[in-house]
Motif scaffolding. Structure first.
Motif, short mmCIF file in Angstrom:
data_model
loop_
_atom_site.label_atom_id
_atom_site.label_comp_id
_atom_site.label_asym_id
_atom_site.label_seq_id
_atom_site.Cartn_x
_atom_site.Cartn_y
_atom_site.Cartn_z
N ARG A 19 0.81 -1.22 0.00
CA ARG A 19 0.00 0.00 0.00
C ARG A 19 0.84 1.27 0.00
O ARG A 19 0.30 2.38 0.01
CB ARG A 19 -0.93 0.01 1.21
N SER A 42 3.56 10.97 -6.15
CA SER A 42 2.28 10.28 -6.21
C SER A 42 1.24 11.02 -5.38
O SER A 42 1.51 11.51 -4.30
CB SER A 42 2.44 8.85 -5.68
N LYS A 43 0.04 11.10 -5.90
CA LYS A 43 -1.07 11.76 -5.20
C LYS A 43 -2.06 10.74 -4.65
O LYS A 43 -3.17 11.10 -4.29
CB LYS A 43 -1.80 12.71 -6.17
N GLU A 44 -1.66 9.48 -4.58
CA GLU A 44 -2.57 8.42 -4.17
C GLU A 44 -2.45 8.06 -2.69
O GLU A 44 -2.97 7.03 -2.27
CB GLU A 44 -2.31 7.17 -5.03
N HIS A 45 -1.79 8.90 -1.91
CA HIS A 45 -1.54 8.51 -0.51
C HIS A 45 -2.82 8.38 0.32
O HIS A 45 -2.91 7.51 1.17
CB HIS A 45 -0.54 9.44 0.16
N ALA A 46 -3.83 9.20 0.05
CA ALA A 46 -5.09 9.07 0.81
C ALA A 46 -5.77 7.74 0.46
O ALA A 46 -6.24 7.02 1.36
CB ALA A 46 -6.01 10.23 0.51
N ASP A 47 -5.79 7.40 -0.83
CA ASP A 47 -6.35 6.11 -1.24
C ASP A 47 -5.59 4.96 -0.59
O ASP A 47 -6.19 3.99 -0.11
CB ASP A 47 -6.30 5.95 -2.76
N ASN A 48 -4.25 5.07 -0.58
CA ASN A 48 -3.43 4.00 -0.01
C ASN A 48 -3.69 3.82 1.48
O ASN A 48 -3.75 2.69 1.97
CB ASN A 48 -1.95 4.28 -0.25
N LEU A 50 -6.50 4.53 3.09
CA LEU A 50 -7.82 3.92 3.25
C LEU A 50 -7.80 2.44 2.87
O LEU A 50 -8.42 1.61 3.56
CB LEU A 50 -8.86 4.67 2.43
N LEU A 51 -7.09 2.09 1.81
CA LEU A 51 -6.98 0.67 1.44
C LEU A 51 -6.26 -0.11 2.54
O LEU A 51 -6.63 -1.24 2.85
CB LEU A 51 -6.25 0.53 0.11
N SER A 90 -5.73 14.13 7.05
CA SER A 90 -4.90 14.56 5.94
C SER A 90 -4.35 15.95 6.23
O SER A 90 -5.05 16.79 6.79
CB SER A 90 -5.75 14.59 4.66
#
Length: 119
Positions: A19, A42-48, A50-51, A90
């Motif tokens: 993740r 990468s801008k996916e840290h919030a998604d990561n 939550l996953l 965040s």
């Protein structure tokens, strides 16, 4: 309790790299991770994050569903329920390694204080 937490935290640890999140600390029964430390922009840290939280919940479900578990499978613990509170915040922060004898990575900032107070 220590053996059970070790088993659970080890299961959580197995999802960190997948993740792309970083474990900051385990404080008592709190398991603290952070996302967004990667240098690739990468801008996916919030998604990561939550996953990863869903991975944690799934690991608890897997652990508690084992009827032959060496600890939880005991008759006196048959009705034991393990729950988890997950807080997600965040914001910005600054981090660095502190210490020489036992160096540790810390993160500071107003958003860090808010996240810590959620626990």
């Amino acid at each position: 309790v220590v053996l059970l937490l070790n088993e659970l935290y080890s299961a959580f640890d197995s999802h960190l790299e997948e993740r792309n999140v970083f474990k900051i600390d385990t404080i008592g029964d709190a398991y603290v991770v952070v996302g967004g430390l990667q240098k690739d922009g990468s801008k996916e840290h919030a998604d990561n994050i939550l996953l990863f939280a869903f991975d944690m919940l799934r690991e608890i479900e897997i652990l508690t569903s084992q009827e032959d578990h060496p600890i939880l499978g005991k008759p006196e613990l048959k009705n034991l329920r393990i729950g988890m509170r997950i807080g997600v915040h965040s914001g910005s922060g600054i981090g660095g390694v502190i210490g020489k004898a036992k160096p540790r990575f810390f993160i500071w900032g107003m958003d860090t204080l808010i996240a810590e107070s959620m626990e």
